[in-house]
Design a protein around this motif. Structure first.
Motif, PDB file in Angstrom:
ATOM      1  N   UNK A 162     -14.035  -9.169  -0.087  1.00 32.36           N
ATOM      2  CA  UNK A 162     -14.387  -8.312  -1.219  1.00 32.36           C
ATOM      3  C   UNK A 162     -15.556  -8.900  -1.994  1.00 32.36           C
ATOM      4  N   UNK A 214     -11.639  -3.627   0.346  1.00 26.97           N
ATOM      5  CA  UNK A 214     -10.791  -4.144   1.420  1.00 26.97           C
ATOM      6  C   UNK A 214      -9.302  -3.842   1.250  1.00 26.97           C
ATOM      7  N   UNK A 215      -8.945  -3.024   0.235  1.00 30.01           N
ATOM      8  CA  UNK A 215      -7.519  -2.719   0.073  1.00 30.01           C
ATOM      9  C   UNK A 215      -7.002  -1.963   1.290  1.00 30.01           C
ATOM     10  N   UNK A 216      -7.842  -1.070   1.793  1.00 27.78           N
ATOM     11  CA  UNK A 216      -7.460  -0.253   2.937  1.00 27.78           C
ATOM     12  C   UNK A 216      -7.436   1.218   2.579  1.00 27.78           C
ATOM     13  N   UNK A 268      -7.499 -11.545   0.522  1.00 30.36           N
ATOM     14  CA  UNK A 268      -8.459 -10.429   0.587  1.00 30.36           C
ATOM     15  C   UNK A 268      -9.763 -10.753  -0.135  1.00 30.36           C
ATOM     16  N   UNK A 308      -9.738  -2.336  -4.141  1.00 34.76           N
ATOM     17  CA  UNK A 308      -9.690  -0.989  -3.565  1.00 34.76           C
ATOM     18  C   UNK A 308     -11.066  -0.445  -3.203  1.00 34.76           C
ATOM     19  N   UNK A 342       0.850  -1.193   0.000  1.00 36.69           N
ATOM     20  CA  UNK A 342       0.000   0.000   0.000  1.00 36.69           C
ATOM     21  C   UNK A 342       0.882   1.237   0.000  1.00 36.69           C
ATOM     22  N   UNK A 390      -1.931   0.523  -4.707  1.00 40.00           N
ATOM     23  CA  UNK A 390      -2.175  -0.816  -4.179  1.00 40.00           C
ATOM     24  C   UNK A 390      -1.511  -1.818  -5.122  1.00 40.00           C
ATOM     25  N   UNK A 404     -18.838  -8.478  -0.040  1.00 43.24           N
ATOM     26  CA  UNK A 404     -19.372  -7.109  -0.068  1.00 43.24           C
ATOM     27  C   UNK A 404     -19.911  -6.766  -1.454  1.00 43.24           C
TER      28      UNK A 404
END
Lengths: 433, 433
Positions: A409, B364-366, A405, B361, A117, A395, A412
């Motif tokens: 994702x 959940x990427x942050x 991850x 992104x 990140x 990213x 959601x």
């Protein structure tokens, strides 16, 4: 006389609210007129820009004479007295070195799941700097707007300044020269904003426009926002002076008048726990007004919008009132100014101690004098290098990290009803499947 | 089919300009209607807010039922499947920990002349968070807007969300619960923005309003700006995918459709040096469209605003084109994505490598998914902790330091014709004189 408020009075809250709510600017409805100018310059470029300059500034230009020549800039610098040039260079160097500390850092890190990140800051490509003509044409503002852009790394700075009947303020050109701004056009008003936002044959478009201006300029900036970035739209200047009884009334009177002389709509407020000091400052203001070249303006500001607030306990009462005022400039003239300042949240700039007049910040303190007015210090900041850079978030995932991850994702995306979102992740989990 | 551009074609520049200039949003003139609503809610508070909610949302409220109760929030959380709650919590924790690194630092230092300079960051006191109803009601957006405010230290977050005929999206309430947002009002539209900006008997005013909304909400935010701060006004989403020939066409097709399914006005652009890949991706898009629940929206976006740009040399040509597109989302699907990214200046967020779909992104990427659209990445950044703090600059001088700075300040005040400015400095130089 300015109004006097006592926090001990039963109707204080009502009067204080009225003070906060007072409209200091007549709202002029220039939106439709400005819209027509913007559309015309967008459609016809230089030709329209030149026509409006003829009409509004009584100045006949050609595409060749739109730009101020290097010889004119040099001549303005030569015509400026050496002590003025020295003061401009001194101010420039202090502003530059302070703003150089504001450059934000890039970051890139790998988190516990292996995701890389970060963010990267880059300068805005090109910036337009509006400089007003007439009484509000300040060389110091040229420095305050140009320097943070340069420190940020902006590659192109295009300055516009109206030249009523051809006259340019040589000090503005000298300040531009000191700052190293060489692309200057002698146009102003909404037509200049249109040229910067949309470009003309002679003036390439910029990505962001900054600098103060009248109601037409402010409306034009609001209307082109989106096509380009803009800075805040600044209102009349203001100062809140928090002072105990141990001050020289003449010093504080001078500080209050330094704001008032800018503009009849400026606002100067004294907040003190000493009624004696309040009286003495008011008398000192009257004495000093007699010898000011802008005394009519300063008097109108002081008598219309000035205020003196007397509280019982400075440390207990001043911070909450100061937060509601959210002043552009905050002076704290006490022996331990940090004790007061640490309890205040909202202010554009703080000037701490009896030997720190706000005026130093206008010129040579090093920090920026473009600051949030009209209570906007509740949610915004003064001009800085940050206004001329923008951040790209970064990213980068490996196949394994994506796998870690992915479930959240996909879940959601599923509940938000976005199938292609879910697929974009899921499809990468079983390559070749 | 989306349009296809070849950089080798003689008319490429013209077609590329047209692509950049394409208006993707119909400009709806709702300004006057919104102005009336704002004025009415400002004047009549709760009563007006309740009337507009009755009229626009077919929902009868009282001051007592404006706010969503703790029991309703708890019920929504209970009704949300555990795997969804887990995904929300996973996303929340990643967003929180990434944003925690964005807190800016205070600074205070003494320069060579003895001047104490610095700045202090403080959180905005209170923030209003607008959450749309209907199809654009995304729980992920609740997290993306609330978390940076919380990390910044905002003490009060008031959320508004319209409840058409009383219905609230339980996932939005669940996301609010995960984020710890407990002050939620079931109102929307311009009337909700007015309530947040001006306050009503039941809803105290906030200092800043953030969050996406329809044309009425966007216009209302623009009109209350100044009274309160606002975030950017976001347009339809967009992605630029830069890809070499070594990509799985299905992966890229899914990424392009993930943007397109948001909105018929969304834009997906593929930029590649492989005409074969371009063909294969277009075929994959067609295949995948068949199975999307939002296929009509995605197809309209792809066929109206989608584009495929084929260049000869990716590294040589892609960066300059990408800078002109200035995409909200930039994917770089090559083996060495940093080689391309390091040459690009303008992008809201960059997703590097073949295993980094933009969708990560979104959730959940942050990093934040609220990003600059419509080419505004040329001059602005995505939402961050910086949007919820503001900076106060600090200056503190001793008598000696003031003496060192005074001559230049007095000279500049003199040439700007500001007597009281000069006096405010000069008067402090000879105390007692």
């Amino acid at each position: 006389m300015p109004q006097r408020l006592h926090s001990a009075d039963t109707d204080f809250e009502r009067h204080f609210r009225d003070l906060l709510a007072a409209k200091r600017e007549a709202s002029v409805d220039v939106e439709a007129a400005v819209r027509a100018i913007l559309d015309d310059v967008r459609a016809r470029g230089d030709a329209a820009l030149i026509e409006y300059t003829q009409r509004f500034d009584a100045l006949t230009l050609t595409p060749e004479t739109l730009r101020v020549s290097a010889a004119e800039i040099a001549a303005a610098t030569e015509a400026t007295p050496p002590e003025t040039m020295e003061a401009l260079r001194f101010a420039h160097e202090r502003i530059r070195s302070h703003h150089a500390r504001q450059r934000p850092s890039d970051e890139r890190y790998t988190d516990a799941l292996g995701a890389e990140l970060g963010h990267r800051w880059t300068a805005v490509e090109s910036v337009g700097l509006y400089v007003p003509g007439g009484a509000a044409s300040y060389p110091s503002s040229v420095l305050m707007n140009a320097v943070p852009a340069q420190v940020a790394g902006v590659e192109r700075i295009a300055m516009v300044v109206p030249a009523m009947r051809g006259a340019l303020n040589p000090l503005v050109l000298a300040a531009a020269a000191v700052a190293g701004v060489t692309e200057i056009y002698r146009v102003g008003g909404a037509q200049a904003i249109a040229a910067l936002a949309y470009g003309t044959e002679t003036i390439p478009a910029v990505a962001k426009i900054v600098g103060p201006g009248n109601a037409y300029v402010a409306s034009a900036k609001r209307q082109v926002f989106g096509s380009v970035g803009i800075d805040m739209v600044a209102g009349p200047s203001e100062v809140l002076v928090i002072a105990d009884g141990e001050n020289d009334p003449d010093w504080l009177a001078a500080d209050l008048l330094a704001q008032a002389e800018h503009d009849a709509a400026a606002q100067s407020i004294l907040l003190t726990d000493s009624a004696e000091l309040a009286d003495a400052v008011e008398r000192a203001v009257e004495r000093q007004l007699a010898t000011l070249s802008r005394s009519a303006t300063a008097r109108e500001s002081w008598e219309t919008f000035g205020a003196v607030i007397v509280v019982r306990d400075l440390l207990a009462e001043a911070p909450a009132l100061a937060d509601r005022i959210a002043a552009e400039h905050l002076e704290i003239a006490t022996d331990d100014p940090d004790a007061v300042f640490s309890r205040i949240r909202n202010a554009g700039a703080a000037f701490l101690g009896r030997h720190t007049p706000e005026v130093i910040g206008d010129y040579v303190g090093g920090s920026n004098h473009v600051l949030p007015t009209a209570r906007s210090a509740r949610f915004s900041s003064g001009l800085s290098v940050l206004d001329f850079v923008k951040r790209t978030s970064i990213l980068r995932l490996s196949a394994d990290t994506l796998r870690a991850l992915a479930p959240a994702a996909i879940e959601l995306a599923r509940v938000e009803g976005l199938d292609a979102h879910a697929r974009s992740v899921a499809i990468r989990l079983n390559p070749g499947a």
